[in-house]
Design a protein around this motif. Sequence first.
Motif, short mmCIF file in Angstrom:
data_model
loop_
_atom_site.label_atom_id
_atom_site.label_comp_id
_atom_site.label_asym_id
_atom_site.label_seq_id
_atom_site.Cartn_x
_atom_site.Cartn_y
_atom_site.Cartn_z
N THR A 123 0.83 -1.02 -0.08
CA THR A 123 -0.30 -0.13 -0.13
C THR A 123 1.02 1.26 -0.17
O THR A 123 1.77 1.23 0.82
N ILE A 137 -3.18 14.18 -0.42
CA ILE A 137 -2.71 12.94 0.02
C ILE A 137 -3.23 11.68 -0.77
O ILE A 137 -4.67 11.78 -0.96
N THR A 190 -3.87 7.70 -1.73
CA THR A 190 -3.77 6.30 -1.35
C THR A 190 -3.60 5.40 -2.31
O THR A 190 -4.29 5.49 -3.47
N PHE A 232 -2.37 1.11 -4.03
CA PHE A 232 -2.42 -0.49 -3.75
C PHE A 232 -1.63 -0.76 -5.00
O PHE A 232 -1.69 -0.49 -6.02
N TYR A 236 -1.04 1.60 -8.13
CA TYR A 236 -2.29 2.36 -8.74
C TYR A 236 -2.86 3.28 -7.49
O TYR A 236 -3.07 2.83 -6.51
N THR A 256 -4.68 6.76 -6.00
CA THR A 256 -5.74 7.84 -6.43
C THR A 256 -5.59 9.28 -5.29
O THR A 256 -5.53 8.79 -4.32
N SER A 257 -5.79 10.12 -5.73
CA SER A 257 -5.80 11.37 -4.81
C SER A 257 -6.89 12.41 -5.17
O SER A 257 -7.28 12.31 -6.36
N ASP A 258 -7.01 13.50 -4.21
CA ASP A 258 -7.84 14.35 -4.55
C ASP A 258 -7.37 15.44 -4.92
O ASP A 258 -6.00 15.81 -5.07
N VAL A 259 -8.25 16.17 -5.90
CA VAL A 259 -7.43 17.59 -6.62
C VAL A 259 -8.56 18.59 -6.23
O VAL A 259 -9.79 18.41 -6.68
N GLY A 289 -12.16 17.46 -7.92
CA GLY A 289 -11.21 16.62 -9.09
C GLY A 289 -10.52 15.33 -8.63
O GLY A 289 -10.42 15.23 -7.25
N ASN A 290 -9.98 14.42 -9.56
CA ASN A 290 -9.31 13.62 -9.00
C ASN A 290 -8.09 13.22 -9.98
O ASN A 290 -8.06 13.70 -10.92
N THR A 347 -5.37 10.17 -10.93
CA THR A 347 -4.78 8.90 -10.83
C THR A 347 -3.83 8.53 -11.32
O THR A 347 -3.13 9.20 -12.41
N GLU A 360 -8.85 14.56 -13.56
CA GLU A 360 -9.97 15.03 -14.32
C GLU A 360 -10.91 15.65 -13.07
O GLU A 360 -10.71 15.53 -11.78
#
Lengths: 249, 223
Positions: free
Chosen positions: A54, A65, A67, A69, A89, A91-94, A99-100, A102, A142
Amino acid sequence: MIADNRTLLYLFTQTPLFMKRILTVAAITLALTASAQSRLGNRPGGQFSLGVRTTTSLFSNESGIGTGFGGQFRLRFFELLNSEWFADYITSDVGNGIGNRTDYHIGWSVMFYPGFAYYQGQKGKLQPYFLAGHCFDYTYVEGNDFRENNSMSRWSSAIQGGLGVHYPFHDRIDVSLSAQYMYHLGTEIHPEVRYNSAGTPFLAFEEETKTGLEGHVLISCSMNVRIADLWKNKIKGVQDKKPVEEVQQ
Amino acid sequence: MKKISLVIATLLLAFSLSAQDQPADGPVVKSSLAQMLRLQATITPAWSMSLLTNDTTATISSGKTRVYIHGTSEYYWNERVSMRGDLYFLLVKDGAPGGMKHNHGFQVGLSYHFLKGSNIDPFIGVRGGLNYTQVQAMNLNDGVLTLLNYNVPAHIDPTWAPVAGINFYGQRVFHFFIEAAYMNGTYRPSVGPQMSLEEIRLSAGLGWNFSLYKPVESVRQKI
């Protein structure tokens, strides 16, 4: 020879400070590894491990931040030199929920166990290591509103380096924790937070043509199980440090 | 008095330990959890923690109780460390707009077991994995436009969870277990609001265990 000296002089006078530090650390590590290598032999060479991990991504330019896997395998070349081949892989926040981001990473790292703190995989002993490597990655950012053209992606390459530690719970398994800094070398992605007429924020993207350095810290926690010794008994006399004649008898 | 109690406790402990090591008639008996595989499946209730963590997306998760089918397989490398894999499948969908439609996932991880040679097996662990999540169609509004009954897409997101629990081995091939996992993650659809996946999942039930150590017929045969 003169040309070589000029090249070295150029490297140490013209490269930025952080590159000098990286080169110095790499040189010291290599020297320590090489000196300890001759003392300890190369018995664990060929160990093959499979693991899962992780990952937490910190301090990225515009995202929060993240996270992740992923999985990895390790192939150990020598007693003090290991390699890690991973896929992540993340993913985080924008823009605080609008927004996201990846990230897909696939890459490898070389791991050096310093000779002055090498515990030969003893159970319960923390084994520190340096790591440095390279990675290919795909980043997709995105906005999660329903406008068109609210995303941007890029392929890039990256280099990474850092520190880690193994904790062998068992003869075959260990838990590892590593922290590394990853520099992405490719086209920049800079989403901007804008507001529509009702004051609702959304992400906007503009085509970027220039390349730049963008980096983030990756903290990975992994669990690894040694499942094979790929060249055990195949190079007799080298693996176990016995003379070839004795092995043949 | 204290000394006498200590001596009695030590003697009892010594007797019980030596009794554990003595082989019974018939096949070799192993009173250890090492090299044991256990499988279990149960119905797991879960409580969303979004409201407790001040998550602004709580309008979707609403702090509701969810129900999962939870399957586990776990292998004990030795009496202290085991490796496990978990599968979760959301059983009851929430039909309300924005309610949970799919929330299935898997996780793998390690557990650390506190006691050796005991029928009571308390443990802690950590797991990481992936979740497949989707919410029901809902209205999306950005203040200017409104999309009615928009089908919010599914998304795969990383998750992780600390876990703690206790297993009770009292029978030859069955054991009772109770454990809690604190799921962490965020659902990030390409269109639609993000949603916290934080929830506490509580699992309990009967599990099946058997030893992979050849001469042993069962792990806790003589109990």
